[in-house]
Design a protein around this motif. Structure first.
Motif, PDB file in Angstrom:
ATOM      1  N   ARG A  23       6.717  -5.650  -1.929  1.00  0.00           N
ATOM      2  CA  ARG A  23       7.763  -5.017  -1.122  1.00  0.00           C
ATOM      3  C   ARG A  23       7.326  -3.638  -0.636  1.00  0.00           C
ATOM      4  N   GLU A  24       6.618  -2.883  -1.476  1.00  0.00           N
ATOM      5  CA  GLU A  24       6.131  -1.569  -1.056  1.00  0.00           C
ATOM      6  C   GLU A  24       5.154  -1.689   0.100  1.00  0.00           C
ATOM      7  N   LEU A  25       4.211  -2.635  -0.002  1.00  0.00           N
ATOM      8  CA  LEU A  25       3.212  -2.784   1.050  1.00  0.00           C
ATOM      9  C   LEU A  25       3.841  -3.321   2.334  1.00  0.00           C
ATOM     10  N   GLY A  26       4.954  -4.032   2.233  1.00  0.00           N
ATOM     11  CA  GLY A  26       5.620  -4.539   3.419  1.00  0.00           C
ATOM     12  C   GLY A  26       6.544  -3.533   4.068  1.00  0.00           C
ATOM     13  N   ALA A  27       6.808  -2.395   3.388  1.00  0.00           N
ATOM     14  CA  ALA A  27       7.713  -1.372   3.911  1.00  0.00           C
ATOM     15  C   ALA A  27       6.904  -0.227   4.521  1.00  0.00           C
ATOM     16  N   ALA A  28       7.653   0.794   5.030  1.00  0.00           N
ATOM     17  CA  ALA A  28       7.004   1.954   5.637  1.00  0.00           C
ATOM     18  C   ALA A  28       6.152   2.674   4.602  1.00  0.00           C
ATOM     19  N   PRO A  29       4.987   3.236   4.998  1.00  0.00           N
ATOM     20  CA  PRO A  29       4.469   3.257   6.384  1.00  0.00           C
ATOM     21  C   PRO A  29       3.460   2.144   6.672  1.00  0.00           C
ATOM     22  N   TRP A  30       3.251   1.222   5.659  1.00  0.00           N
ATOM     23  CA  TRP A  30       2.146   0.263   5.798  1.00  0.00           C
ATOM     24  C   TRP A  30       2.531  -0.952   6.647  1.00  0.00           C
ATOM     25  N   PHE A  31       3.708  -1.518   6.398  1.00  0.00           N
ATOM     26  CA  PHE A  31       4.205  -2.689   7.121  1.00  0.00           C
ATOM     27  C   PHE A  31       3.171  -3.819   7.140  1.00  0.00           C
ATOM     28  N   LEU A  32       2.649  -4.134   5.966  1.00  0.00           N
ATOM     29  CA  LEU A  32       1.666  -5.210   5.835  1.00  0.00           C
ATOM     30  C   LEU A  32       2.379  -6.538   5.626  1.00  0.00           C
ATOM     31  N   GLU A  33       1.898  -7.572   6.291  1.00  0.00           N
ATOM     32  CA  GLU A  33       2.467  -8.905   6.139  1.00  0.00           C
ATOM     33  C   GLU A  33       1.537  -9.737   5.271  1.00  0.00           C
ATOM     34  N   ALA A  34       2.054 -10.222   4.148  1.00  0.00           N
ATOM     35  CA  ALA A  34       1.230 -10.983   3.214  1.00  0.00           C
ATOM     36  C   ALA A  34       1.009 -12.402   3.734  1.00  0.00           C
ATOM     37  N   GLN A  35      -0.113 -12.948   3.321  1.00  0.00           N
ATOM     38  CA  GLN A  35      -0.406 -14.352   3.619  1.00  0.00           C
ATOM     39  C   GLN A  35      -0.045 -15.174   2.393  1.00  0.00           C
ATOM     40  N   ARG A  36       0.642 -16.285   2.609  1.00  0.00           N
ATOM     41  CA  ARG A  36       1.098 -17.114   1.515  1.00  0.00           C
ATOM     42  C   ARG A  36       0.049 -18.163   1.177  1.00  0.00           C
ATOM     43  N   GLY A  37      -0.267 -18.265  -0.073  1.00  0.00           N
ATOM     44  CA  GLY A  37      -1.213 -19.268  -0.541  1.00  0.00           C
ATOM     45  C   GLY A  37      -0.770 -19.823  -1.866  1.00  0.00           C
ATOM     46  N   ARG A  38      -1.543 -20.761  -2.385  1.00  0.00           N
ATOM     47  CA  ARG A  38      -1.165 -21.356  -3.667  1.00  0.00           C
ATOM     48  C   ARG A  38      -1.305 -20.361  -4.814  1.00  0.00           C
ATOM     49  N   GLU A  39      -2.035 -19.288  -4.589  1.00  0.00           N
ATOM     50  CA  GLU A  39      -2.147 -18.258  -5.612  1.00  0.00           C
ATOM     51  C   GLU A  39      -1.075 -17.186  -5.453  1.00  0.00           C
ATOM     52  N   GLY A  40      -0.138 -17.408  -4.516  1.00  0.00           N
ATOM     53  CA  GLY A  40       0.902 -16.418  -4.287  1.00  0.00           C
ATOM     54  C   GLY A  40       0.589 -15.576  -3.054  1.00  0.00           C
ATOM     55  N   SER A  41       1.238 -14.429  -2.943  1.00  0.00           N
ATOM     56  CA  SER A  41       1.046 -13.539  -1.805  1.00  0.00           C
ATOM     57  C   SER A  41      -0.326 -12.899  -1.877  1.00  0.00           C
ATOM     58  N   GLN A  42      -1.048 -12.893  -0.742  1.00  0.00           N
ATOM     59  CA  GLN A  42      -2.397 -12.344  -0.686  1.00  0.00           C
ATOM     60  C   GLN A  42      -2.555 -11.458   0.542  1.00  0.00           C
ATOM     61  N   TYR A  43      -3.524 -10.533   0.457  1.00  0.00           N
ATOM     62  CA  TYR A  43      -3.850  -9.657   1.568  1.00  0.00           C
ATOM     63  C   TYR A  43      -5.357  -9.701   1.798  1.00  0.00           C
ATOM     64  N   GLN A  44      -5.753  -9.565   3.054  1.00  0.00           N
ATOM     65  CA  GLN A  44      -7.163  -9.434   3.355  1.00  0.00           C
ATOM     66  C   GLN A  44      -7.573  -7.985   3.117  1.00  0.00           C
ATOM     67  N   VAL A  45      -8.712  -7.799   2.465  1.00  0.00           N
ATOM     68  CA  VAL A  45      -9.159  -6.447   2.126  1.00  0.00           C
ATOM     69  C   VAL A  45      -9.301  -5.606   3.384  1.00  0.00           C
ATOM     70  N   GLY A  46      -9.811  -6.211   4.463  1.00  0.00           N
ATOM     71  CA  GLY A  46      -9.955  -5.466   5.707  1.00  0.00           C
ATOM     72  C   GLY A  46      -8.617  -5.009   6.261  1.00  0.00           C
ATOM     73  N   ALA A  47      -7.557  -5.835   6.105  1.00  0.00           N
ATOM     74  CA  ALA A  47      -6.234  -5.449   6.583  1.00  0.00           C
ATOM     75  C   ALA A  47      -5.685  -4.263   5.793  1.00  0.00           C
ATOM     76  N   LEU A  48      -5.963  -4.231   4.500  1.00  0.00           N
ATOM     77  CA  LEU A  48      -5.537  -3.103   3.678  1.00  0.00           C
ATOM     78  C   LEU A  48      -6.219  -1.816   4.129  1.00  0.00           C
ATOM     79  N   ARG A  49      -7.525  -1.908   4.380  1.00  0.00           N
ATOM     80  CA  ARG A  49      -8.266  -0.718   4.806  1.00  0.00           C
ATOM     81  C   ARG A  49      -7.800  -0.237   6.179  1.00  0.00           C
TER      82      ARG A  49
END
Length: 876
Positions: free
Chosen positions: A834-860
């Motif tokens: 929820r923190e990463l999806g809120a301000a100021p990052w507004f990151l959208e997680a990708q759903r997989g069988r391991e749960g919510s995931q983020y690409q390292v490049g998207a985080l950077r």
């Protein structure tokens, strides 16, 4: 959120282990981790332990006495004196010991038993010591038998000495307790005698005032004097009207008999529920001669409960209901009606389910300026008053017409309900009409066409509102300088029946007070020191004076207004749409020219309306509600299924379709959602805008002994987030994660290897939140904010195309450990997502069988964008 518990200040001494005064609210079974969050100091050396050893010196007294005896036994041998001289020395020493014991344990402080035991020990030890001195002088002190006797005596008598010393505080406490109990008994007897004497005196005073048959049953001390409970004669009793008419005789007789200076205004009879009992309030002191500070510690309330804007002369709270109840306050200039009205405004705007509308065709600015000051000065991002209208009579009528429209629309939507139930999403409305007589009488020719096609003036609108508003959650609060009938215009005779709550300050004429307060027969021209008379209902006349808390001027009102702004609700979207442009433009400076000129003269620019016209929701309130509505670990639905597990399962679904829910499933989901919303609102009402966690933190840092730096694990313990034997480190991490999220965005700092917060940082963030200050966003070139800074540091060396799950991230940044149970780790992962999806990052997680995931490049990239000042807010 859970039930409130007592918080304790953080101890300044880090070495002291806090002791829990009460059982914890919840028991934690997790073990401490092998690597604690707070590093321990190196093991101390033996020399350090010896240096720190500081025992009570009294335990060395027996050893010191043995050493002195050994030295004395050697004196005759060294000096060539006869051994019988030691018998004289022993006798003198014993006598001195007896004197010291008598002085050390006086009977009045320690009791007879403690002194007796001390004297027995002194005499016995003195005799034994004298015998040993003579024996040792004859056989030499180095004799093994003499040394053994000396050691044995030191042990025996030393133990007895220790026992007496240990018992001394207990004996002293027992004697003190006995003394206190005896004093209490004596005081009770004296009080009983004084009460009976007062009863006899007042019964004689009442008899001299031609009120025979009245007896005094009870005398209760109040802040202004005392209250007498009078019993009426069973067969020859007097009427209450006789008691009221005899006030002057009672005051005169009591002044002579009791040696007091009493006036008739200081003698106030009051009826009770029984005709056989009356109350007689006697004011012997002028309790209201000074101002009474406004209480700042009241929690956020609900308009369904009575407000407490003043205090009676006997010290009890004035409680008046404002939900569906219409009120009029009459008083001359300087009589205190403005201060009382400010208290009513303070209490009604401190409710999370009520809005305040204020209108006046005269004297509008003096009433509203202090309340709007925080908004115009930038302390808050919105006004604490939802709507203001004036001073043109037409604008005031427009506000009243909209209140009339709200009433009609709500009443149509009631259905089977008897009246509207206010909530934070659909609040009640309290309409304040200042100088009502100016609109209703002096401008009676000004009319307006209502939404249903009726042409009405002010008096007609007030009558229509008071007649139908009770069921719609709309209340009128009228302020006037004239009596009720004289102030409401041509339709006042109809409206007065529905205005059941009456308050009177000092008036120009006695008629104004008598025409307002039904059946009270009082002279309101004689009220002094801004005192008022309150009639919560026309069926409940109470003649005891009351006084509002001191609340006047910008300095006193602005902080209250800023505090109350945080919990202001809003009208539902459908109702805003029905009210139309008039409501949407309610803060247009063209419609408030007098207010605009005042603000311009003060150097303020007219502030932005922000969310007000759009009907949006305050970000901090939304964040608190989302936190309250989030599924807690272990929470179950009505069928016993784990709610959080269901959320996780839903998040983990990446493929396939789901069958449409059945009607029963929809019913259960609605029921669960309604229950959670009710719980969230109840928690918000209980803890206020700060929420449970930060309210407890605020109580901790307000303590005088709160340290400058507070470790996270200790703060978690003090606010009851963990038991004394629980996992402090894990609780500290959870608390840090919660405060790092919305709405606080408060990151931890490290001092001497300990993670926590400075007291100044905590206090500053709370102040910023309460005053509506916008939290600073990272500027270009600034360091990356948490939690992104910790995430990037943990992912250093990984490729941009790599994927990382929220569960793994929580472990990498220390918000969870691999040893913790799965449910707790999932809860931490959900919060981080929820923190990463809120301000100021507004990151959208990708759903997989391991749960919510983020690409390292998207985080950077998100961190780089925020550091460069790029607004990542998604397009609506």
């Amino acid at each position: 959120m859970s039930t409130p518990t007592t918080t304790r200040p953080v101890a300044e001494t880090e070495s002291a282990e806090p002791v829990r005064p009460v059982a914890a609210r919840r028991a934690r079974r997790s073990h401490r981790p092998d690597a604690p969050a707070v590093p321990h100091a190196d093991r101390p050396t033996i020399w350090a332990l010896l240096r720190a050893f500081n025992p009570d010196q009294r335990w060395f007294h027996p050893v010191q006495a043995a050493v002195w005896l050994y030295v004395l036994a050697a004196v005759p041998i060294w000096a060539g004196l006869p051994t019988w001289t030691l018998a004289v020395v022993g006798a003198v020493g014993t006598a001195l010991g007896v004197v010291a014991a008598r002085r050390g344990y006086p009977v009045r402080l320690y009791g007879q038993a403690q002194r007796r035991n001390a004297l027995i020990l002194t005499v016995t030890a003195g005799v034994a010591a004298t015998a040993w001195l003579v024996f040792a002088a004859n056989v030499r002190p180095t004799n093994l038998l003499a040394l053994g006797a000396l050691v044995l005596g030191a042990i025996l008598f030393g133990g007895a000495y220790a026992l007496i010393k240990t018992q001394a505080p207990v004996r002293k406490a027992e004697v003190e307790q006995l003394r206190v109990e005896r004093q209490a008994e004596v005081a009770a007897v004296v009080e009983q005698v004084e009460q009976q004497r007062a009863f006899n005196e007042w019964e004689q005073i009442l008899a001299d005032a031609k009120l025979p048959g009245l007896t005094v049953r009870e005398k209760v001390t109040t802040k202004a004097g005392y209250t007498l409970r009078l019993g009426n004669h069973p067969t020859e009793g007097i009427r209450f009207s006789d008691l009221k008419e005899a006030r002057e005789k009672i005051a005169n007789t009591a002044s002579h008999r009791l040696g007091l200076r009493l006036s008739a205004e200081q003698i106030r009879p009051e009826e009770t529920d029984s005709a056989s009992e009356f109350l007689l309030h006697v004011a012997t002191t002028n309790y209201f001669a000074t101002s009474i500070p406004y209480p700042l510690d009241r929690p956020v309330g609900t308009i369904r409960n009575p407000i407490r804007p003043a205090i009676y002369q006997d010290g009890t709270d004035v409680e008046i209901g404002m939900f569906g109840v219409h009120t009029v306050m009459v008083g001359s200039t300087g009589g205190g009606k403005s201060v009382f009205t400010n208290n009513v405004l303070a209490d009604t705007t401190h409710c999370l389910d009520n809005l305040a509308w204020v209108a006046a065709s005269d004297k509008l600015i003096p009433l509203i300026y202090p309340w709007l000051y925080p908004w115009f000065s930038g302390m808050t991002n919105r006004p604490v008053i939802d709507r203001v209208a004036g001073e043109a009579p037409k604008r005031v009528l427009l506000l009243l017409a909209d209140a009339y429209k709200v009433i009609k629309l709500r009443n149509k939507r009631l259905g089977p309900q008897s009246k509207h139930q206010p909530t934070a999403e659909d609040p009640a409305i309290t309409v304040f009409l200042e100088e009502a007589s100016d609109l209703l009488i002096d401008n009676s020719t000004v009319t307006i066409k209502t939404f249903d096609g009726k042409e009405m003036n002010g008096s007609q609108l007030v009558n229509a509102i008071t007649r139908a508003a009770r069921s719609a959650g709309v209340s009128l609060y009228l302020i006037t300088q004239y009596g009720l009938m004289d102030a409401l215009g041509a339709h006042g005779s109809f409206a007065k029946r529905n205005i059941t709550q009456r308050i009177a300050a000092k008036t120009f004429s006695a008629h104004d007070g008598q025409a307002t307060l039904v059946g009270m027969s009082v002279d309101t021209t004689k009220l002094r020191n801004h005192t008022i008379l309150v009639q919560p209902s026309t069926d409940e006349p109470r003649v005891i004076p009351a006084k509002a808390y001191m609340l006047d001027g910008v300095d006193q009102i602005a902080p209250i207004a800023a505090r109350n702004t945080a919990n202001q609700p809003r009208l539902p979207a459908w109702l805003q749409a029905e009210l139309g442009q008039a409501y949407a433009d309610r803060w247009n400076p063209k419609d408030l020219p007098e207010l605009f000129e005042v603000m311009k003269a003060q150097g303020f620019d007219w502030p932005s309306l922000g969310f007000i016209n759009a009907g949006g929701v305050d970000e901090t309130f939304t964040a608190l509600m989302q936190t309250a509505l989030a599924p807690a670990a272990g929470e179950q639905d009505q069928d016993g299924h784990d709610v959080q597990q269901a959320v996780e399962n839903a998040d983990d679904e990446s493929t396939g379709t789901t069958a449409a829910p059945t009607n029963e499933e929809i019913r259960k989901m609605r029921s669960t959602a309604d229950q959670k919303m009710d719980n969230a609102i109840e928690q918000f009402r209980k803890w206020g805008s700060l929420g449970e966690t930060m309210t407890k933190v605020f109580e901790v840092i307000r303590a005088e002994n709160a340290p400058a730096f507070i470790p996270a694990d200790r703060l978690a313990f003090v606010i009851d987030r963990v038991d004394q034997d629980g996992d402090w480190a894990a609780a500290g991490r959870e608390l840090a994660a919660e405060l790092a999220g919305n709405p606080w965005k408060l990151e931890t700092t490290t001092q001497d290897g300990t993670v926590g917060w400075t007291r100044e940082a905590l206090m500053g963030r709370i102040k910023a939140y309460l005053t509506g200050e916008v939290l600073p966003q990272p500027r270009p070139g600034e360091a990356t904010a948490e939690p992104m800074a910790s995430i990037l540091a943990a992912l250093e060396g990984r490729a941009d195309e790599d994927m990382v799950g929220t569960g793994e991230l929580t472990v990498l940044i220390g918000r969870a450990t691999a040893e913790e149970d799965e449910m707790r780790r999932r809860s931490a992962a959900i919060r981080l997502g929820r923190e990463l999806g809120a301000a100021p990052w507004f990151l959208e997680a990708q759903r997989g069988r391991e749960g919510s995931q983020y690409q390292v490049g998207a985080l950077r990239k998100a961190a780089s964008d925020v550091a460069a000042g790029v607004d990542r807010t998604p397009a609506s």
